[in-house]
Design an enzyme around this catalytic site. Structure first.
Site, PDB file in Angstrom:
ATOM      1  N   SER A  73       0.785  -1.232   0.000  1.00 25.28           N
ATOM      2  CA  SER A  73       0.000   0.000   0.000  1.00 25.28           C
ATOM      3  C   SER A  73       0.819   1.285   0.000  1.00 25.28           C
ATOM      4  O   SER A  73       0.231   2.371  -0.090  1.00 25.28           O
ATOM      5  CB  SER A  73      -0.960   0.001   1.193  1.00 25.28           C
ATOM      6  OG  SER A  73      -2.006  -0.918   0.958  1.00 25.28           O
ATOM      7  N   TYR A 172     -10.574   1.821   6.116  1.00 23.76           N
ATOM      8  CA  TYR A 172      -9.616   1.520   5.050  1.00 23.76           C
ATOM      9  C   TYR A 172     -10.216   0.545   4.055  1.00 23.76           C
ATOM     10  O   TYR A 172     -10.769  -0.488   4.432  1.00 23.76           O
ATOM     11  CB  TYR A 172      -8.353   0.922   5.667  1.00 23.76           C
ATOM     12  CG  TYR A 172      -7.155   0.903   4.764  1.00 23.76           C
ATOM     13  CD1 TYR A 172      -6.249   1.959   4.770  1.00 23.76           C
ATOM     14  CD2 TYR A 172      -6.913  -0.169   3.914  1.00 23.76           C
ATOM     15  CE1 TYR A 172      -5.131   1.946   3.948  1.00 23.76           C
ATOM     16  CE2 TYR A 172      -5.803  -0.191   3.097  1.00 23.76           C
ATOM     17  CZ  TYR A 172      -4.910   0.869   3.117  1.00 23.76           C
ATOM     18  OH  TYR A 172      -3.808   0.853   2.296  1.00 23.76           O
TER      19      TYR A 172
END
Length: 353
Positions: A73, A172
């Protein structure tokens, strides 16, 4: 633990980097819970690079200090940087709706903005949570499958949203950045990978950084990564990175990530007002801005950057706001052990001594 190391300037730099000596940094890296680890710590012009553990299980081969790894990420910060450059060029607005760019794709897309996607306040279900995970046999069967963003997004949106009021809270979701990747292509006519290559990788001379597309390989020196299977560990270095797409498919090095964050936080990639937007959390008391997060060390030094999980690899890259001090760490975790706490301890040592 095995040790590899040195500095950029042939150790002509003084006895320590920041408040910690090379010996202390190496001891800290040796304390990271992982099969292998590598790191680069910078303080001004002084650089320390080290590694620990082994590059492959059942071998004594050292982790290559300049090795490449999947950054997971941390990719999101590169993607967000491209979007904010497009904002600076007035080709897109942060408050544009998803419906404006991807009509009919997202339920409630008229109320979800580009900003909501970037700072994970959209409420959209996470594609990752639709996937099988070890020890499921289906997980291993999908290793070399090529995914498209549209089918990943469709899988995610087959599930109800995590909440119905975009912007009201932080959750998220990798789906957000799959959508951002599609929006970049709509705005520019080029893929997110092409835009990152042209806007960030080439200008910054990030020679160890790639967007691999469908290639399952990590080219050049690299540690091997592993996942659990049948009570042991299997080598999972090779996999089709379309699994991650715009949410996390990039490969890089510790040097390149430090170079990228120095350029970003130093104001060389974005105008000041948009860099400030990037650092501003999307929710009150939050820590995640527009593809960028912050972390307070044990000595209360605030550092900005991101971390990423790519199954068999985990990466962490942080910098002080003035970019004087930086630390990037990559690990091949011994799953299910979580290296986060031990990496945090290393970062405290790097930034605080």
């Amino acid at each position: 633990m095995l040790v590899a190391l040195v500095t950029a300037a042939a150790m002509a730099v003084g006895p320590s980097v920041g408040a910690a000596s090379p010996k202390e940094l190496q001891e800290g890296l040796d304390g990271v819970v992982a099969i292998g680890a590598l790191a680069e710590v910078r303080d001004g012009g002084r650089v320390w690079r080290g590694s620990s553990g082994v590059a492959e299980l059942d071998s004594s081969r050292k982790v290559p200090v300049a090795g490449r790894f999947r950054i997971g990420s941390v990719t999101k910060t590169f993607v967000a940087t491209v979007v904010l450059q497009l904002v600076a060029e007035k080709r897109i607005r942060l408050d544009d709706s998803v419906e404006r760019w991807l009509p009919g794709v997202v339920p409630n897309g008229a109320n979800i903005t580009v900003r909501h996607l970037l700072n994970h306040t959209s409420g959209l279900y996470d594609f990752k949570d639709t996937l099988p995970m070890p020890p499921s046999e289906e997980f291993y069967a999908l290793r070399y499958r090529t995914w498209t963003a549209s089918e990943q997004i469709e899988r995610a949106l087959a599930n109800p949203p995590m909440f119905n009021d975009p912007g009201s809270r932080y959750e998220y979701s990798n789906t957000n950045y799959l959508l951002i990747g599609e929006i970049i292509e709509k705005v520019t006519g080029r893929t997110y990978a092409e835009e990152i290559e042209g806007r960030v990788i080439r200008p910054l001379h990030l020679h160890g950084t790639t967007l691999p597309g469908t290639s399952p390989y990590i080219k050049g020196p690299h540690p091997h990564g592993y996942v659990p299977k049948d009570g042991g560990m299997i080598d999972y270095t090779e996999l089709n990175p379309t699994l991650f797409g715009a949410s996390g498919d990039m490969i890089s090095t510790t040097r390149d990530l430090n170079r990228f964050f120095a350029a970003l936080l130093g104001g060389h990639l974005l105008p000041a007002n948009l860099l400030e937007e990037m650092k501003t959390p999307g929710t009150e008391n939050g820590r995640y801005g527009l593809g960028l997060t912050w972390h307070d060390t044990a000595c209360k030094v605030r550092v900005y950057g991101n971390d990423g999980d790519a199954l068999a690899y985990q990466a962490y890259s942080f910098s002080t706001e003035d970019t004087r001090r930086q630390a990037t760490v990559a690990v091949t975790p011994h799953l299910p052990d979580n290296p986060d706490d031990s990496v945090d301890a290393f970062l405290d040592r790097a930034f605080c001594g």
